[in-house]
Design an enzyme around this catalytic site. Structure first.
Site, PDB file in Angstrom:
ATOM      1  N   ARG A 104      -2.221   7.000  15.436  1.00  0.00           N
ATOM      2  CA  ARG A 104      -2.657   5.762  14.810  1.00  0.00           C
ATOM      3  C   ARG A 104      -3.150   4.793  15.896  1.00  0.00           C
ATOM      4  NH1 ARG A 104      -4.227   3.722   9.930  1.00  0.00           N
ATOM      5  NH2 ARG A 104      -3.125   1.853   9.286  1.00  0.00           N
ATOM      6  N   THR A 379     -11.146   7.538   5.092  1.00  0.00           N
ATOM      7  CA  THR A 379     -10.136   8.493   5.492  1.00  0.00           C
ATOM      8  C   THR A 379     -10.523   9.882   4.994  1.00  0.00           C
ATOM      9  OG1 THR A 379      -8.613   6.699   5.210  1.00  0.00           O
ATOM     10  CG2 THR A 379      -7.660   8.917   5.288  1.00  0.00           C
ATOM     11  N   THR A 397      -8.751   8.730   9.941  1.00  0.00           N
ATOM     12  CA  THR A 397      -9.536   7.666   9.310  1.00  0.00           C
ATOM     13  C   THR A 397     -10.138   6.683  10.299  1.00  0.00           C
ATOM     14  OG1 THR A 397      -9.447   5.978   7.570  1.00  0.00           O
ATOM     15  CG2 THR A 397      -7.561   6.096   9.020  1.00  0.00           C
ATOM     16  N   GLN A 418      -9.477  -0.753  11.513  1.00  0.00           N
ATOM     17  CA  GLN A 418      -8.086  -0.557  11.106  1.00  0.00           C
ATOM     18  C   GLN A 418      -7.245  -1.834  11.212  1.00  0.00           C
ATOM     19  OE1 GLN A 418      -7.189   2.402   9.225  1.00  0.00           O
ATOM     20  NE2 GLN A 418      -7.948   3.391  11.059  1.00  0.00           N
ATOM     21  N   ASP A 421      -5.546  -3.280   8.260  1.00  0.00           N
ATOM     22  CA  ASP A 421      -4.303  -2.731   7.681  1.00  0.00           C
ATOM     23  C   ASP A 421      -3.066  -3.532   8.087  1.00  0.00           C
ATOM     24  OD1 ASP A 421      -5.363  -0.769   6.120  1.00  0.00           O
ATOM     25  OD2 ASP A 421      -4.867   0.900   7.437  1.00  0.00           O
ATOM     26  N   SER A 450       0.209   2.126   7.798  1.00  0.00           N
ATOM     27  CA  SER A 450      -0.728   3.018   7.112  1.00  0.00           C
ATOM     28  C   SER A 450      -0.123   3.522   5.807  1.00  0.00           C
ATOM     29  CB  SER A 450      -1.022   4.207   8.032  1.00  0.00           C
ATOM     30  OG  SER A 450      -1.780   5.181   7.351  1.00  0.00           O
ATOM     31  N   SER A 451      -0.971   4.085   4.954  1.00  0.00           N
ATOM     32  CA  SER A 451      -0.490   4.761   3.737  1.00  0.00           C
ATOM     33  C   SER A 451      -0.715   6.267   3.819  1.00  0.00           C
ATOM     34  CB  SER A 451      -1.240   4.228   2.513  1.00  0.00           C
ATOM     35  OG  SER A 451      -1.077   2.849   2.384  1.00  0.00           O
ATOM     36  N   GLY A 472      -6.656   4.934   0.898  1.00  0.00           N
ATOM     37  CA  GLY A 472      -5.937   3.696   1.227  1.00  0.00           C
ATOM     38  C   GLY A 472      -4.590   3.658   0.535  1.00  0.00           C
TER      39      GLY A 472
HETATM   40  O1  DON Z   1      -4.159   3.949   7.019  1.00  0.00           O
HETATM   41  C1  DON Z   1      -4.430   3.607   5.876  1.00  0.00           C
HETATM   42  O2  DON Z   1      -3.611   3.571   4.975  1.00  0.00           O
HETATM   43  C2  DON Z   1      -5.866   3.250   5.536  1.00  0.00           C
HETATM   44  N1  DON Z   1      -6.537   2.739   6.690  1.00  0.00           N
HETATM   45  C3  DON Z   1      -6.539   4.461   4.974  1.00  0.00           C
HETATM   46  C4  DON Z   1      -7.951   4.203   4.561  1.00  0.00           C
HETATM   47  C5  DON Z   1      -8.465   5.163   3.572  1.00  0.00           C
HETATM   48  O3  DON Z   1      -7.766   5.998   3.068  1.00  0.00           O
HETATM   49  C6  DON Z   1      -9.884   4.998   3.203  1.00  0.00           C
HETATM   50  N2  DON Z   1     -10.311   6.046   2.337  1.00  0.00           N
HETATM   51  N3  DON Z   1     -10.617   6.000   1.210  1.00  0.00           N
END
Ligand code: DON
Length: 568
Positions: A104, A379, A397, A418, A421, A450-451, A472
């Site tokens: 990350r 992502t 991502t 990022q 987030d 993050s998710s 996300g």
């Molecule tokens: O880390 C995370 O949770 C987000 N930055 C993920 C972003 C994501 O899944 C975008 N895709 N649709």
């Protein structure tokens, strides 16, 4: 758009097959829902899936293939694949031992809590998503080098070279990619002083070749100098130089100090299946296991697939899990995260004490719980199973589609956005509508929550499933539904992945659902008991592999998007 891809059969000689001593010719298969005998890759693009399988056929294991896929995605799927972003990768070796690398991004050292607020204390729109300040220090390259160094069988040169060739020689764009690039064209022009390879005079069409010579050179520096090829020397100077063209704060020290981290994966059980996933700074596994733990005492199967009763139960569990996320989850290197308290069975039973079968509990009445703090401690997702029985689940991502849209001049790769987030201001939602508190506030060197939820499931001690998704905030609930579809509703992996989905994240207080998820009758029932509903075009894009009872591998490449499975 649902695309039926007719399986392609190409003949390749391969001697040996899982569980068989007779030399056999194994056939390369490609499609969405193929079955394979030996090894399999499911990823967002056919080039990255093909490259992963080539690495497996060369004798590489799941980690070799995963590293090759990660670099290939940075070339053929720039919407989310990256070297300017980060992610989480779980590895289960053939003996069942699991490990995880957290690559990350980190906030730059100069980052601080209020950096995205104006003098009046309001979040400045776009600053954490569309500018040089939106980027965390990229983690992908260090993550790949570390996991490969620990587990890879082939040389690093062997696994990165296919991505270099792909960048130099180009690859044909899919129609969706041509549309993505055309749609983003003006943003690329506005945000970059040197026009990236993604911009040309004429609109892109499906089948046009995208070549990325500067990215090829950057990947060559990584091939030849490893970590130093990215975090110092020419690439690092280009990154720092790009930052100086605007408001960026990533400097040479940030790059030199970035380290990916090996962390013990989070593990839990659901109806006898062992689930292994990514711990904080991803909230994915905690949310997933909390929801599953909250619904386990109920007979989900008897309630019926996508009945109003089963949706209501899952949604009520989702609200409670996301309320906890906002209060307790963040970077474990900065704050103690009560993971085992949050996953404690007794705690989860208590969280559901106010669940009412006939009424939605308004989110305004749901607060974070009080777990014990006894801690011992666009992502894209791809799944790999190798012929030895090793497996990788990795989600990576840039955050938004094409990240910040800013390409490092002279180095040819996109930077992430990022930083969005983080919880930029308590109670103010990010682009996924998630808000949080001080546990996820911005600080120099900290990882944003993050998710991402890459998962590996075992049944009776044997590999059973590999899965994950983008989306996300909706990632954990997407992965949860794939698991319940298989475990509770007896679906095969293809149907489990393709089935319609729904999602609730506590705030905003509404169920988001795909049109295909349920019928008008169910919708009305849900409204009657107090739920608010909002239709969404699509939720998640799962890439999964399931081990069938006879040991063969079955792909679940999501009908949403142009996902591709390769196997042999
Ligand atoms: O880390 C995370 O949770 C987000 N930055 C993920 C972003 C994501 O899944 C975008 N895709 N649709």
């Amino acid at each position: 758009m649902i695309k039926r891809i007719i399986p392609l059969f190409s003949l390749v000689l391969f001697w040996g097959c899982k569980g068989s001593s007779t030399p056999q010719v194994l056939i390369n298969r490609e499609g969405r829902n193929i079955i394979a005998d030996s090894g399999m890759v499911v990823s967002a693009h056919s080039e990255s899936s093909r490259i992963g399988v080539e690495i497996l056929r060369k004798g590489g294991n799941a980690v070799d293939a995963a590293v090759a896929i990660e670099f290939a995605l940075a070339v053929c799927y720039p919407e989310a694949g990256n070297i300017g972003g980060g992610g989480f990768m779980i590895y289960r070796d053939p003996s069942g031992r699991t490990d995880m690398v957290d690559y990350r991004e980190k906030a730059p050292l100069k980052a601080h809590r209020d950096m995205f607020l104006d003098p009046e204390g309001s979040v400045v729109p776009g600053l954490s998503t569309d500018t040089r300040l939106a980027s965390g220090v990229p983690g992908t390259v260090d993550g790949m080098i570390n996991i490969h160094g620990k587990y890879g069988l082939l040389s690093f040169r062997d696994v990165i070279q296919p991505a270099i060739d792909l960048a130099r020689n180009g690859f044909p764009l899919t129609d969706e990619q041509a549309a993505d690039l055309n749609g983003f064209r003006q943003k690329f022009i506005d945000r970059n002083s040197i026009l990236p390879a993604f911009v040309r005079n004429d609109p892109w069409k499906a089948g046009d070749t995208l070549k990325q010579p500067e990215l090829a050179e950057t990947l060559e520096r990584i091939r030849d100098s490893g970590r130093e090829g990215f975090y110092s020397g020419k690439t690092a100077s280009l990154i720092a130089g790009e930052m100086e063209k605007g408001n960026g704060i990533i400097g040479l020290k940030d790059l030199a100090e970035y380290q990916a981290a090996f962390r013990a994966p989070v593990e839990g059980f659901y109806r006898g299946f062992r689930i292994v996933s990514a711990p904080p700074p991803s909230g994915g596994a905690v949310i997933l296991l909390q929801i599953l733990g909250m619904v386990e005492p109920f007979q989900l199967k008897d309630l019926g697939f996508h009945s109003s009763a089963s949706i209501h139960l899952l949604v009520e569990a989702e609200k409670r899990a996301y309320a906890d996320r906002a209060e307790y989850l963040g970077d474990p290197d900065f704050t103690e995260i009560p993971v085992s308290g949050l996953l404690d069975q007794g705690y989860l039973r208590k969280r559901m004490e106010d669940f009412r079968e006939d009424t939605a509990t308004p989110s305004s009445e749901i607060r974070a719980g009080h777990p014990l703090r006894h801690e011992t401690e666009e992502t894209t997702h791809y799944s790999v199973v190798d012929p030895m029985g090793g497996a990788v689940a990795a989600t990576t991502t840039l955050n938004g589609t094409f990240g910040s849209g800013i390409v490092i001049g002279g180095a040819g790769f996109l930077m992430n956005n990022q930083m969005d987030d983080f919880s930029l201001k308590p109670g103010t939602p990010n682009i996924y509508g998630l808000s949080g508190g001080s546990v996820n506030s911005v600080a120099g060197g900290k990882r944003m929550l993050s998710s991402m939820t890459p998962v590996i499931l075992e049944k009776d001690g044997k590999l059973f499933m590999v899965a994950g998704s983008p989306g996300g905030s909706t990632i954990p609930t997407t992965v949860m539904q794939v698991i319940t579809n298989v475990v509770d509703f007896d679906m095969d992996i293809a149907n489990a992945v393709d089935a319609g989905r729904f999602h609730h994240q506590w705030l905003p207080d509404r169920i988001e659902y795909e049109k295909t998820a349920f019928d008008r009758f169910t919708e009305n029932k849900l409204k009657e008991i107090g739920h608010t509903l909002r239709e969404r075009e699509s939720l998640g894009r799962v890439n999964a592999i399931m081990v069938m009872p006879d040991g063969r591998l079955k792909a679940g490449a999501d009908r949403r998007g142009l996902n591709s499975a390769y196997g042999y």
